[in-house]
Design a protein around this motif. Sequence first.
Motif, short mmCIF file in Angstrom:
data_model
loop_
_atom_site.label_atom_id
_atom_site.label_comp_id
_atom_site.label_asym_id
_atom_site.label_seq_id
_atom_site.Cartn_x
_atom_site.Cartn_y
_atom_site.Cartn_z
N ASP A 1 6.71 1.23 4.54
CA ASP A 1 5.83 0.45 3.68
C ASP A 1 4.74 -0.18 4.51
N ARG A 2 3.54 -0.25 3.94
CA ARG A 2 2.43 -0.94 4.59
C ARG A 2 1.92 -2.00 3.64
N PHE A 3 1.40 -3.08 4.21
CA PHE A 3 0.95 -4.22 3.43
C PHE A 3 -0.42 -4.67 3.91
N SER A 4 -1.16 -5.29 2.99
CA SER A 4 -2.44 -5.90 3.36
C SER A 4 -2.15 -7.21 4.08
N ALA B 1 -9.65 6.56 0.59
CA ALA B 1 -10.11 7.54 1.58
C ALA B 1 -9.08 7.71 2.71
N GLU B 2 -8.30 6.66 2.97
CA GLU B 2 -7.26 6.72 4.00
C GLU B 2 -5.96 7.31 3.46
N GLY B 3 -5.95 7.68 2.17
CA GLY B 3 -4.77 8.32 1.60
C GLY B 3 -3.86 7.40 0.79
N ILE B 4 -4.23 6.14 0.66
CA ILE B 4 -3.44 5.23 -0.17
C ILE B 4 -3.64 5.64 -1.62
N GLU B 5 -2.54 5.90 -2.34
CA GLU B 5 -2.61 6.39 -3.71
C GLU B 5 -2.45 5.28 -4.74
N GLU B 6 -1.62 4.30 -4.43
CA GLU B 6 -1.35 3.18 -5.34
C GLU B 6 -1.22 1.90 -4.54
N VAL B 7 -1.44 0.78 -5.22
CA VAL B 7 -1.22 -0.53 -4.62
C VAL B 7 -0.40 -1.36 -5.59
N GLU B 8 0.36 -2.30 -5.03
CA GLU B 8 1.17 -3.20 -5.84
C GLU B 8 0.95 -4.62 -5.34
N LEU B 9 0.54 -5.51 -6.23
CA LEU B 9 0.35 -6.91 -5.86
C LEU B 9 1.69 -7.62 -5.92
N LEU B 10 2.04 -8.28 -4.82
CA LEU B 10 3.30 -9.03 -4.73
C LEU B 10 3.00 -10.50 -4.53
N GLU B 11 3.85 -11.35 -5.11
CA GLU B 11 3.78 -12.79 -4.88
C GLU B 11 5.01 -13.19 -4.09
N ARG B 12 4.78 -13.77 -2.93
CA ARG B 12 5.86 -14.21 -2.06
C ARG B 12 6.54 -15.44 -2.62
N ALA B 13 7.84 -15.53 -2.48
CA ALA B 13 8.57 -16.73 -2.86
C ALA B 13 8.20 -17.87 -1.91
N LEU C 1 0.86 -1.18 0.00
CA LEU C 1 0.00 0.00 0.00
C LEU C 1 0.89 1.23 0.00
N LEU C 2 0.78 2.04 -1.05
CA LEU C 2 1.71 3.14 -1.27
C LEU C 2 1.01 4.49 -1.15
N GLY C 3 1.68 5.43 -0.56
CA GLY C 3 1.13 6.78 -0.41
C GLY C 3 0.57 6.99 0.97
N GLY C 4 -0.15 8.07 1.11
CA GLY C 4 -0.75 8.37 2.40
C GLY C 4 0.22 8.98 3.38
N GLY C 5 1.41 9.36 2.91
CA GLY C 5 2.37 10.02 3.78
C GLY C 5 3.07 9.10 4.77
N ILE D 1 3.77 -8.31 -9.18
CA ILE D 1 2.91 -8.81 -10.26
C ILE D 1 2.45 -7.61 -11.09
N TYR D 2 1.84 -6.63 -10.45
CA TYR D 2 1.48 -5.38 -11.12
C TYR D 2 1.18 -4.32 -10.07
N ARG D 3 1.14 -3.08 -10.55
CA ARG D 3 0.90 -1.91 -9.70
C ARG D 3 -0.24 -1.10 -10.33
N MET D 4 -1.09 -0.50 -9.50
CA MET D 4 -2.16 0.32 -10.05
C MET D 4 -2.51 1.47 -9.11
N SER D 5 -3.05 2.51 -9.72
CA SER D 5 -3.49 3.69 -8.99
C SER D 5 -4.88 3.47 -8.42
N LEU D 6 -5.15 4.09 -7.29
CA LEU D 6 -6.49 4.06 -6.71
C LEU D 6 -7.27 5.33 -7.03
N ALA D 7 -6.67 6.22 -7.81
CA ALA D 7 -7.35 7.47 -8.19
C ALA D 7 -8.52 7.13 -9.13
#
Length: 97
Positions: free
Chosen positions: A43-46, A68-80, A35-39, A89-95
């Motif tokens: 780093d924060r993760f789901s 609404a909490e200020g998260i601007e982008e998210v990136e899906l990660l696959e753990r080894a 979870l990216l952004g929000g000042g 995996i990919y990154r996307m904007s929440l705008a």
Amino acid sequence: MQKPVTVGSQNQGFVLVSNRIHTMRGMDGVFVWRLLGGGAAEDRFSEGFADRAEAEAWIGAAWEDLAAEGIEEVELLERAADGADARPIYRMSLAEG
């Protein structure tokens, strides 16, 4: 270690882990959202998800609350398999728009 921060209603289970996590060891599940952004200085993760479809269903339900909490982008990660590393995996904007 900081406690997880709940986002959205409690019954939706949107939990953001506010710890600096370099390897993601100990996180349940194979897929996780960064979870990216929000000042945030760290780093924060789901929570972790067993499969990609489950992770994508969660972000589909959670994105408005996250934005609404200020998260601007998210990136899906696959753990080894050994939990020592993760690949994006990919990154996307929440705008909206």
